[in-house]
Structure formats: structure tokens, C-alpha cells
Scaffold this motif. Structure first.
Motif, PDB file in Angstrom:
ATOM      1  N   ASP A  37       2.339  -0.971  -5.973  1.00 27.12           N
ATOM      2  CA  ASP A  37       1.182  -0.175  -5.547  1.00 27.12           C
ATOM      3  C   ASP A  37       0.308   0.344  -6.681  1.00 27.12           C
ATOM      4  N   GLU A 317      -3.154  -3.174  11.889  1.00 29.16           N
ATOM      5  CA  GLU A 317      -3.913  -2.246  11.039  1.00 29.16           C
ATOM      6  C   GLU A 317      -3.342  -2.292   9.623  1.00 29.16           C
ATOM      7  N   ALA A 318      -4.227  -2.366   8.633  1.00 26.11           N
ATOM      8  CA  ALA A 318      -3.750  -2.426   7.241  1.00 26.11           C
ATOM      9  C   ALA A 318      -2.906  -1.197   6.908  1.00 26.11           C
ATOM     10  N   ALA A 319      -3.327  -0.029   7.404  1.00 23.56           N
ATOM     11  CA  ALA A 319      -2.584   1.203   7.119  1.00 23.56           C
ATOM     12  C   ALA A 319      -1.180   1.140   7.730  1.00 23.56           C
ATOM     13  N   LYS A 322       0.980  -1.215   5.656  1.00 21.08           N
ATOM     14  CA  LYS A 322       1.450  -0.499   4.459  1.00 21.08           C
ATOM     15  C   LYS A 322       2.611   0.434   4.808  1.00 21.08           C
ATOM     16  N   ARG A 334      -0.740  -0.863  -1.990  1.00 18.62           N
ATOM     17  CA  ARG A 334      -1.808   0.144  -2.018  1.00 18.62           C
ATOM     18  C   ARG A 334      -2.763  -0.040  -0.852  1.00 18.62           C
ATOM     19  N   TYR A 335      -3.012   1.073  -0.187  1.00 20.83           N
ATOM     20  CA  TYR A 335      -3.991   1.086   0.902  1.00 20.83           C
ATOM     21  C   TYR A 335      -5.074   2.088   0.551  1.00 20.83           C
ATOM     22  N   SER A 337      -8.369   4.186   2.192  1.00 26.06           N
ATOM     23  CA  SER A 337      -8.917   4.486   3.520  1.00 26.06           C
ATOM     24  C   SER A 337     -10.450   4.481   3.531  1.00 26.06           C
ATOM     25  N   LYS A 342     -10.888  -0.266   4.302  1.00 25.71           N
ATOM     26  CA  LYS A 342      -9.885   0.268   5.236  1.00 25.71           C
ATOM     27  C   LYS A 342      -9.085  -0.819   5.964  1.00 25.71           C
ATOM     28  N   ASP A 343      -9.554  -2.066   5.931  1.00 22.45           N
ATOM     29  CA  ASP A 343      -8.709  -3.136   6.493  1.00 22.45           C
ATOM     30  C   ASP A 343      -8.143  -4.029   5.389  1.00 22.45           C
ATOM     31  N   CYS A 344      -7.995  -3.454   4.214  1.00 22.52           N
ATOM     32  CA  CYS A 344      -7.460  -4.215   3.073  1.00 22.52           C
ATOM     33  C   CYS A 344      -6.159  -3.607   2.556  1.00 22.52           C
ATOM     34  N   ILE A 345      -5.408  -4.453   1.876  1.00 27.34           N
ATOM     35  CA  ILE A 345      -4.200  -4.033   1.168  1.00 27.34           C
ATOM     36  C   ILE A 345      -4.284  -4.631  -0.233  1.00 27.34           C
TER      37      ILE A 345
END
Ligand SMILES: Cc1ncc(COP(=O)(O)O)c(C=O)c1O
Length: 370
Positions: A37, A317-319, A322, A334-335, A337, A342-345
Motif C-alpha cells: 500500500d 466497489e474498489a473500496a 480493498k 491503496r485506495y 476516495s 474512487k474506482d481505482c486501486i
């Protein structure tokens, strides 16, 4: 009692937690946590570095305020005279130092988000006018917008991460040349440049460090956190034009680089062949990680020249992804917001066994989802 109003209202920086804190929070031993992360180097310091740390002679004496031995070693490593080099407690310290010496309240600093959060954070801390010139959809720089912002707003500083964090993109040489012609001080943050060149020469052909002595408006920042796996010791350096050095010497904290950090960085540079090997291993693993992740239909990957990969996530959901990775598997990614991410990691490149643990966890999670 009243603190400075601009500090009271600014949002805090969200730092990453270390192993021992994560370990307590997740109820997992540190060796049961896969930490992907914070773009750290999972191989840890070279054996020679560990030995230098174990044998430190003068821990009871303040360090050299000019970090002479370290700057000499850096000068040889990058081929730039040490008179242009200032060491710092990580590149982070030098970002703040630059802002402190340049910015009056309200002065302009250009940043190109999404990018490393410390430029915005330090800009706000220093009561600057942080001017955002957003990157395009593919994270490339919007050159016309940058040009316009510099000419209209006359910023004192422009910060650019090359490669950029969080996506790993590197601007073209032509774009960088054009940016360097703009009437502002350009700070190129090369924290990850050593990973940018697949030929494994520690990014030497891509770095702009050698141009600093020929230009008045270029600063290059580098770090030992990623290259030499010394993130916990906090040591980095900047290469600055000669005219700026006296001011920086005056403004920096006298003992900013501690003896352990300095000895560790010097020992690492003495074994640069081993650093090359470590970087090559990470570049090879980046390729394997990217190829394997690209096979998952719900991920769209961005090409990266650094020791991390950014991907867009669909179908979950990316969150939530994670969270699942963290809570159920002890895998930290790492997420962010923010609206653009917000839809990435973002996944740091680890050792092969770290990637394998990630693939297995993803297979299990997606077996449930589908
Ligand atoms: C672009 C960029 N610059 C600088 C740093 C910080 O470097 P240091 O550990 O030397 O403070 C980071 C850390 O993640 C980074 O991503």
C-alpha cells in the motif's frame, strides 16, 4: 488561543500505517501481512546496510549538518557535483523546505492531480495558492492548460512527479523540455525514476538530474526510500541550481539527516550493483503482476514505469475490494476516495510470493462475487 487559521481549516494528510500498528489492528503477525500500500521496497536494506547500522560509531554525537560524506557519495552516484546537492529527511522534507523558502502567503504553486498528495498538503500548510491543472483521463499532462496556468497565474513553483504517483506514467521527453521552458521553478520529483527504465540502469537515461547545473529553473528530488528500501530511515536528496543553495542551507534544520540514515544510504550506494539487481527484480515482478492482473475481466490497468500499478475496478466497489483484501487476507493495497480515483486501486510491486498471495485472494473473492 488561536492557531493559524489556514492550518485549522486545512484537511489532514492521511498517512499509511506501519507494520506494528497494522499488526495490532488486524490481529495478524507482521509476517502474515502483505504490505502493498505504500510503494515501499519489500526486499529491505542490503546486507551491507544492516551491517553499517549495527556498527554505527557515533550515535551519541549530532550528525554532520552538511551531510558531507553522504553528499559526496550521492555526487559520485549521480555524476553531479556535491555543491548542488542537499540531503533531507526524505524527499518529503525537501518539498516542504522548497515551499518554505519560496512562498509568501497566497503565492501560486502548480500541481497536476491526481498526483502525490504532499504537494497539495505542503502547499496548504505554507498558505500557498495551490493551483490544480488536472491530468487528462489517461493521466497524461494537459500541456496547453499547464502553459496557460503558468502564463496567467505566474506561480512560483510547479511540482511534477516523474513517474507520477499513483499511476506510474512518465511524461515524454518533449513534454518535459517544453515544461522546463516555462517561466517558473520546475520541481521534478524523481522518487521512482530508478524503476522507469526497463534496461535496468537505474533510470539514468531518463533522469533530468544532470541538467540541473545547466539551468536556473530546475530542481530534481530523489529518495532512498524506494531504491534502497530505507523508507523507515527517512533519507532523500535534492539537486538544486547553484543560486538556490545558500538559501536552502540557511533555512534547513541543522541536523536534518540522522547518523543512521546517512550511514545506511552511504552503504547502499557503495553496493549500487546490488541495488540494480533489486530494482531489476521489481521491474520483472511488475511485468508479471501486470500481465496476471490484466487477465481479470474486472480490472483495467494503467501502464506503469514505477514500483506500483494503478487499476480501475468494475464489478465490485474498489473500496470494498480493498477492505476484503485487508480484513480477510491481510493484504494491504491503496485506495483513494477522491472523485477521479474512487474506482481505482493502487498495488505496490512486491516479491513474487506477495503477488501470488494477492492472486489467490483475488481468485477467492471473485469466485464468490460471480
Ligand atoms: C512521488 C513521491 N515523492 C516523494 C515521496 C516521498 O519520499 P520520501 O520517502 O523520500 O519522503 C513519495 C512517497 O511515496 C512519492 O510517491
Amino acid at each position: 488561543m488561536q492557531v493559524r487559521a489556514h492550518i485549522e481549516t486545512m484537511p489532514p494528510y492521511t498517512p499509511i500505517e506501519p507494520f506494528e500498528v497494522l499488526s495490532a489492528r488486524l490481529g495478524r503477525a507482521p509476517d502474515a501481512i502483505v504490505k502493498l500500500d505504500a510503494n515501499e521496497n519489500p526486499y529491505g536494506p542490503l546486507p551491507a546496510v544492516r551491517q553499517a547500522l549495527a556498527e554505527l560509531p557515533f550515535v551519541h554525537i549530532y550528525p554532520d549538518p552538511e551531510s558531507r560524506a553522504l553528499r559526496q557519495a550521492i555526487a559520485e552516484f549521480i555524476g553531479v557535483p556535491m555543491e548542488h546537492i542537499l540531503a533531507g529527511a526524505g524527499a518529503d522534507e525537501l518539498i516542504d523546505l522548497l515551499m518554505r523558502v519560496f512562498l509568501e502567503p497566497g503565492d501560486g504553486v502548480i500541481v497536476c492531480p491526481p498526483t502525490f498528495g504532499m504537494y497539495d498538503f505542503d502547499g496548504r500548510l505554507n498558505n500557498a495558492n495551490v493551483i490544480e491543472v488536472p491530468r487528462r483521463e489517461d493521466f497524461s499532462l494537459d500541456l496547453p492548460a499547464l502553459r496557460q496556468a503558468v502564463h496567467r497565474q505566474r506561480p512560483k513553483l510547479l511540482f511534477l512527479a516523474t513517474p507520477n504517483n499513483p499511476d506510474g506514467s512518465l511524461p515524454s521527453a518533449a513534454d518535459l523540455d517544453e515544461i522546463l521552458e516555462l517561466p517558473t521553478l520546475v520541481v521534478l520529483d524523481e522518487a521512482y525514476i530508478e524503476f522507469a527504465d526497463p534496461q535496468g540502469n537505474l533510470g539514468r537515461s531518463l533522469s533530468r538530474v544532470e541538467q540541473v547545473s545547466q539551468r536556473d529553473n530546475l530542481v530534481v528530488l530523489r529518495t532512498f526510500s524506494k531504491l534502497a528500501a530505507l523508507a523507515g530511515l527517512r533519507v532523500g536528496y535534492g539537486v538544486f541550481p547553484a543560486w538556490l543553495m545558500p538559501t536552502l542551507w540557511k533555512a534547513k534544520q541543522p541536523y536534518n539527516v540522522n547518523v543512521a540514515a546517512s550511514a545506511a544510504a552511504i552503504a547502499a550506494l557503495k553496493h549500487s550493483d546490488q541495488l540494480v539487481e533489486m530494482v531489476n527484480r521489481l521491474i520483472a515482478e511488475r511485468q508479471r503482476l501486470a500481465q496476471t492482473l490484466a487477465r481479470y475481466p474486472c480490472f483495467t490497468l494503467y501502464p506503469s514505469r514505477a514500483n506500483y500499478l494503478l487499476m480501475r475496478v468494475q464489478g465490485i466497489e474498489a473500496a470494498e475490494l480493498k477492505r476484503r483484501l485487508m480484513v480477510d487476507y491481510g493484504i494491504l493495497v491503496r485506495y483513494f476516495s477522491t472523485p477521479r480515483l474512487k474506482d481505482c486501486i493502487r498495488i505496490s510491486v512486491g516479491r513474487p510470493q506477495d503477488s501470488d498471495a494477492l492472486f489467490q485472494a483475488l481468485d477467492e473473492i471473485f469466485a464468490e462475487v460471480h
